[in-house]
Enzyme design. Structure first.
Site, PDB file in Angstrom:
ATOM      1  N   TYR A  63       0.874  -1.175   0.000  1.00  0.00           N
ATOM      2  CA  TYR A  63       0.000   0.000   0.000  1.00  0.00           C
ATOM      3  C   TYR A  63       0.912   1.226   0.000  1.00  0.00           C
ATOM      4  O   TYR A  63       1.595   1.517   0.974  1.00  0.00           O
ATOM      5  CB  TYR A  63      -0.917   0.031   1.228  1.00  0.00           C
ATOM      6  CG  TYR A  63      -1.936  -1.093   1.299  1.00  0.00           C
ATOM      7  CD1 TYR A  63      -2.305  -1.824   0.172  1.00  0.00           C
ATOM      8  CD2 TYR A  63      -2.547  -1.415   2.511  1.00  0.00           C
ATOM      9  CE1 TYR A  63      -3.240  -2.842   0.249  1.00  0.00           C
ATOM     10  CE2 TYR A  63      -3.492  -2.437   2.589  1.00  0.00           C
ATOM     11  CZ  TYR A  63      -3.833  -3.138   1.459  1.00  0.00           C
ATOM     12  OH  TYR A  63      -4.765  -4.151   1.538  1.00  0.00           O
ATOM     13  N   PRO A 214     -15.631  -4.763   3.245  1.00  0.00           N
ATOM     14  CA  PRO A 214     -16.865  -4.994   4.027  1.00  0.00           C
ATOM     15  C   PRO A 214     -17.944  -3.959   3.737  1.00  0.00           C
ATOM     16  O   PRO A 214     -19.123  -4.225   3.942  1.00  0.00           O
ATOM     17  CB  PRO A 214     -16.379  -4.885   5.484  1.00  0.00           C
ATOM     18  CG  PRO A 214     -15.159  -4.014   5.415  1.00  0.00           C
ATOM     19  CD  PRO A 214     -14.496  -4.391   4.103  1.00  0.00           C
ATOM     20  N   LEU A 215     -17.512  -2.788   3.237  1.00  0.00           N
ATOM     21  CA  LEU A 215     -18.480  -1.732   2.901  1.00  0.00           C
ATOM     22  C   LEU A 215     -18.632  -1.592   1.384  1.00  0.00           C
ATOM     23  O   LEU A 215     -19.206  -0.625   0.898  1.00  0.00           O
ATOM     24  CB  LEU A 215     -18.021  -0.390   3.503  1.00  0.00           C
ATOM     25  CG  LEU A 215     -17.881  -0.375   5.023  1.00  0.00           C
ATOM     26  CD1 LEU A 215     -17.278   0.936   5.508  1.00  0.00           C
ATOM     27  CD2 LEU A 215     -19.231  -0.619   5.682  1.00  0.00           C
ATOM     28  N   GLY A 216     -18.056  -2.526   0.652  1.00  0.00           N
ATOM     29  CA  GLY A 216     -18.144  -2.470  -0.807  1.00  0.00           C
ATOM     30  C   GLY A 216     -16.869  -1.992  -1.469  1.00  0.00           C
ATOM     31  O   GLY A 216     -16.773  -1.971  -2.685  1.00  0.00           O
ATOM     32  N   PHE A 218     -14.119   0.044  -3.272  1.00  0.00           N
ATOM     33  CA  PHE A 218     -14.023   1.247  -4.102  1.00  0.00           C
ATOM     34  C   PHE A 218     -15.404   1.723  -4.599  1.00  0.00           C
ATOM     35  O   PHE A 218     -15.555   2.866  -5.018  1.00  0.00           O
ATOM     36  CB  PHE A 218     -13.087   1.006  -5.290  1.00  0.00           C
ATOM     37  CG  PHE A 218     -11.655   0.767  -4.853  1.00  0.00           C
ATOM     38  CD1 PHE A 218     -10.876   1.826  -4.378  1.00  0.00           C
ATOM     39  CD2 PHE A 218     -11.093  -0.500  -4.872  1.00  0.00           C
ATOM     40  CE1 PHE A 218      -9.572   1.622  -3.962  1.00  0.00           C
ATOM     41  CE2 PHE A 218      -9.785  -0.719  -4.449  1.00  0.00           C
ATOM     42  CZ  PHE A 218      -9.024   0.351  -3.992  1.00  0.00           C
ATOM     43  N   THR A 219     -16.402   0.823  -4.569  1.00  0.00           N
ATOM     44  CA  THR A 219     -17.778   1.240  -4.888  1.00  0.00           C
ATOM     45  C   THR A 219     -18.662   0.902  -3.696  1.00  0.00           C
ATOM     46  O   THR A 219     -19.242  -0.180  -3.634  1.00  0.00           O
ATOM     47  CB  THR A 219     -18.320   0.522  -6.146  1.00  0.00           C
ATOM     48  OG1 THR A 219     -17.852  -0.826  -6.143  1.00  0.00           O
ATOM     49  CG2 THR A 219     -17.901   1.199  -7.414  1.00  0.00           C
ATOM     50  N   PRO A 220     -18.714   1.811  -2.700  1.00  0.00           N
ATOM     51  CA  PRO A 220     -19.452   1.530  -1.465  1.00  0.00           C
ATOM     52  C   PRO A 220     -20.876   1.021  -1.714  1.00  0.00           C
ATOM     53  O   PRO A 220     -21.523   1.402  -2.688  1.00  0.00           O
ATOM     54  CB  PRO A 220     -19.429   2.875  -0.738  1.00  0.00           C
ATOM     55  CG  PRO A 220     -18.166   3.531  -1.209  1.00  0.00           C
ATOM     56  CD  PRO A 220     -18.027   3.111  -2.651  1.00  0.00           C
ATOM     57  N   LEU A 221     -21.323   0.128  -0.836  1.00  0.00           N
ATOM     58  CA  LEU A 221     -22.624  -0.538  -0.947  1.00  0.00           C
ATOM     59  C   LEU A 221     -23.758   0.466  -1.107  1.00  0.00           C
ATOM     60  O   LEU A 221     -23.786   1.489  -0.415  1.00  0.00           O
ATOM     61  CB  LEU A 221     -22.896  -1.336   0.330  1.00  0.00           C
ATOM     62  CG  LEU A 221     -22.037  -2.567   0.584  1.00  0.00           C
ATOM     63  CD1 LEU A 221     -22.275  -3.067   1.999  1.00  0.00           C
ATOM     64  CD2 LEU A 221     -22.348  -3.646  -0.438  1.00  0.00           C
TER      65      LEU A 221
HETATM   66  N1  LIG Z   1      -6.648  -8.937   0.966  1.00  0.00           N
HETATM   67  C1  LIG Z   1      -7.007  -8.127  -0.003  1.00  0.00           C
HETATM   68  O1  LIG Z   1      -6.862  -8.438  -1.182  1.00  0.00           O
HETATM   69  C2  LIG Z   1      -7.597  -6.787   0.324  1.00  0.00           C
HETATM   70  C3  LIG Z   1      -8.182  -6.020  -0.701  1.00  0.00           C
HETATM   71  C4  LIG Z   1      -8.746  -4.802  -0.362  1.00  0.00           C
HETATM   72  C5  LIG Z   1      -8.720  -4.347   0.934  1.00  0.00           C
HETATM   73  N2  LIG Z   1      -8.120  -5.114   1.920  1.00  0.00           N
HETATM   74  C6  LIG Z   1      -8.130  -4.676   3.325  1.00  0.00           C
HETATM   75  O2  LIG Z   1      -9.487  -4.510   3.719  1.00  0.00           O
HETATM   76  C7  LIG Z   1      -9.672  -3.216   4.291  1.00  0.00           C
HETATM   77  C8  LIG Z   1     -11.082  -2.738   4.018  1.00  0.00           C
HETATM   78  O3  LIG Z   1     -11.286  -2.593   2.641  1.00  0.00           O
HETATM   79  P1  LIG Z   1     -11.439  -1.193   1.905  1.00  0.00           P
HETATM   80  O4  LIG Z   1     -10.929  -0.101   2.772  1.00  0.00           O
HETATM   81  O5  LIG Z   1     -10.826  -1.340   0.568  1.00  0.00           O
HETATM   82  O6  LIG Z   1     -12.986  -1.102   1.643  1.00  0.00           O
HETATM   83  P2  LIG Z   1     -14.257  -0.868   2.610  1.00  0.00           P
HETATM   84  O7  LIG Z   1     -13.868  -0.908   4.038  1.00  0.00           O
HETATM   85  O8  LIG Z   1     -15.312  -1.773   2.117  1.00  0.00           O
HETATM   86  O9  LIG Z   1     -14.719   0.589   2.173  1.00  0.00           O
HETATM   87  C9  LIG Z   1     -13.886   1.687   2.204  1.00  0.00           C
HETATM   88  C10 LIG Z   1     -14.631   2.799   1.482  1.00  0.00           C
HETATM   89  O10 LIG Z   1     -15.813   3.113   2.213  1.00  0.00           O
HETATM   90  C11 LIG Z   1     -15.775   4.490   2.614  1.00  0.00           C
HETATM   91  N3  LIG Z   1     -16.289   4.539   3.991  1.00  0.00           N
HETATM   92  C12 LIG Z   1     -15.764   3.996   5.099  1.00  0.00           C
HETATM   93  N4  LIG Z   1     -16.530   4.236   6.176  1.00  0.00           N
HETATM   94  C13 LIG Z   1     -17.578   4.962   5.722  1.00  0.00           C
HETATM   95  C14 LIG Z   1     -18.710   5.525   6.349  1.00  0.00           C
HETATM   96  N5  LIG Z   1     -18.925   5.373   7.662  1.00  0.00           N
HETATM   97  N6  LIG Z   1     -19.596   6.221   5.585  1.00  0.00           N
HETATM   98  C15 LIG Z   1     -19.384   6.373   4.265  1.00  0.00           C
HETATM   99  N7  LIG Z   1     -18.335   5.858   3.609  1.00  0.00           N
HETATM  100  C16 LIG Z   1     -17.435   5.160   4.332  1.00  0.00           C
HETATM  101  C17 LIG Z   1     -14.343   4.918   2.527  1.00  0.00           C
HETATM  102  O11 LIG Z   1     -14.279   6.279   2.185  1.00  0.00           O
HETATM  103  P3  LIG Z   1     -13.722   7.372   3.236  1.00  0.00           P
HETATM  104  O12 LIG Z   1     -12.233   7.241   3.215  1.00  0.00           O
HETATM  105  O13 LIG Z   1     -14.216   8.648   2.683  1.00  0.00           O
HETATM  106  O14 LIG Z   1     -14.313   7.050   4.571  1.00  0.00           O
HETATM  107  C18 LIG Z   1     -13.821   4.050   1.392  1.00  0.00           C
HETATM  108  O15 LIG Z   1     -14.122   4.653   0.139  1.00  0.00           O
HETATM  109  C19 LIG Z   1      -8.584  -2.366   3.639  1.00  0.00           C
HETATM  110  O16 LIG Z   1      -8.329  -1.212   4.393  1.00  0.00           O
HETATM  111  C20 LIG Z   1      -7.438  -3.347   3.564  1.00  0.00           C
HETATM  112  O17 LIG Z   1      -6.742  -3.355   4.805  1.00  0.00           O
HETATM  113  C21 LIG Z   1      -7.576  -6.314   1.619  1.00  0.00           C
END
Ligand SMILES: NC(=O)c1ccc[n+]([C@@H]2O[C@H](COP(=O)([O-])OP(=O)(O)OC[C@H]3O[C@@H](n4cnc5c(N)ncnc54)[C@H](OP(=O)(O)O)[C@@H]3O)[C@@H](O)[C@H]2O)c1
Length: 288
Positions: A63, A214-216, A218-221
């Site tokens: 990252y 968990p929240l979708g 790059f394309t939030p749920l």
């Molecule tokens: N093993 C793998 O291949 C893999 C792949 C992807 C991710 N990961 C891990 O999984 C973690 C979680 O995944 P992720 O961060 O990609 O996706 P995520 O948690 O599903 O969603 C993050 C997105 O949701 C937005 N968000 C978060 N809280 C919010 C809220 N309360 N209200 C509105 N929008 C909200 C964030 O924007 P804002 O910044 O504006 O809040 C961001 O755009 C990552 O941080 C990483 O550590 C692992």
């Protein structure tokens, strides 16, 4: 009525962590590449997470690359004794930000040392081997070679626990014949439930399941059902999506990612949300 307390815990390797953790991927720059827009804000999010009781942080040295781990170290070292930092190896970044498989012995060994140096640790708590057979989805194929390398690094004392990411049930079974598997990190959320059976099986084995996106992601749920349930509860859709995951199975550990302190607070408060059987039934229908 069922409710989940934020202090709910589950085993991750030989440690016990709160089920609501934090995923640090959003702390790097756009496209998970380069430095963040606001360095001080990134430090503040990590400090607020740990001050709020988060003791499970997910990261990767790819990252940024290196950026997220260096920010974690700057914000939190010396680390609190109960903090478990989980990282992953198996990819590297191209100069254009592309994600490139990095599964050779040299690349995997280098990745472990990069994580140790940038996080400022002598040993990594948990390292996930991230399958890159297909960048986006689990794809069948043996992971024996790279997993054997990671198990060698564990025997050398550089890694405490090993997990797998972006994998199939067959790869988990293969992995468990090679070494102990502490956790599985795959794509899963309210709307994307390909791993339903796997989660239940891992729960029976006492293995943590850590959904990424968990929240979708790059394309939030977005779902009218989710918004309706949230509206009735006086909560936000993202809080309900997290509360549903906490209800889904006891071995699910959450690592929602955010670059905003306000969203972090909102996400951690999801642990206090109560979902009625009717709400659970409505939410359970979203994926179909
Ligand atoms: N093993 C793998 O291949 C893999 C792949 C992807 C991710 N990961 C891990 O999984 C973690 C979680 O995944 P992720 O961060 O990609 O996706 P995520 O948690 O599903 O969603 C993050 C997105 O949701 C937005 N968000 C978060 N809280 C919010 C809220 N309360 N209200 C509105 N929008 C909200 C964030 O924007 P804002 O910044 O504006 O809040 C961001 O755009 C990552 O941080 C990483 O550590 C692992």
């Amino acid at each position: 009525m069922s409710s989940v307390n934020e202090s709910d815990t589950f085993k991750l390797g030989d440690r016990t962590v709160k089920r609501l953790g934090y995923g640090a991927m959003q702390l790097a720059g756009r496209g998970v590449f380069g430095p963040p827009k606001d360095h001080d804000a990134a430090l503040a999010i990590l400090r607020e997470a740990v001050a709020s009781g988060v003791n499970h942080i997910d990261t990767a040295d790819f990252y940024g690359p290196h950026v997220t781990n260096q920010i974690i170290r700057e914000a939190l070292a010396p680390y609190r004794g109960d903090l478990v930092i989980v990282t992953k190896i198996g990819a590297r970044r191209g100069e254009d930000g592309s994600w490139i498989p990095a599964f050779s012995r040299e690349e995997l060994t280098q990745a472990v040392h990069d994580n140790l140096r940038n996080l400022g640790l002598d040993v990594l708590d948990v390292v996930n081997l991230r399958s890159m057979l297909d960048v986006h989805h689990p794809a069948e194929g043996s992971l024996e070679g790279p997993l054997t390398v990671l198990a060698d690094l564990q025997r050398k004392g550089l890694v405490r626990h090993i997990g797998l990411s972006n994998v199939t049930p067959a790869q988990i079974a293969e992995g468990r014949r090679i070494c102990q598997i502490a956790c599985v990190q795959n794509y899963y959320n309210l709307a994307h439930r390909a791993d339903d059976a796997l989660i239940d099986d891992l729960a029976l084995q006492g293995i943590a399941y850590v959904p990424f996106f968990p929240l979708g992601g790059f394309t939030p749920l977005q779902s009218s059902t989710l918004s309706d349930v949230a509206g009735r509860l006086g909560a936000t859709p993202m809080q309900v999506a997290l509360a549903w995951l906490l209800r889904r199975a006891p071995n699910i550990l959450l690592i929602p990612g955010t670059s905003s302190v306000a969203h972090l607070r909102e996400n951690l408060a999801a642990g206090q949300l109560t979902l009625s059987p009717q709400a659970l039934a409505e939410l359970g229908g979203i994926a179909s």
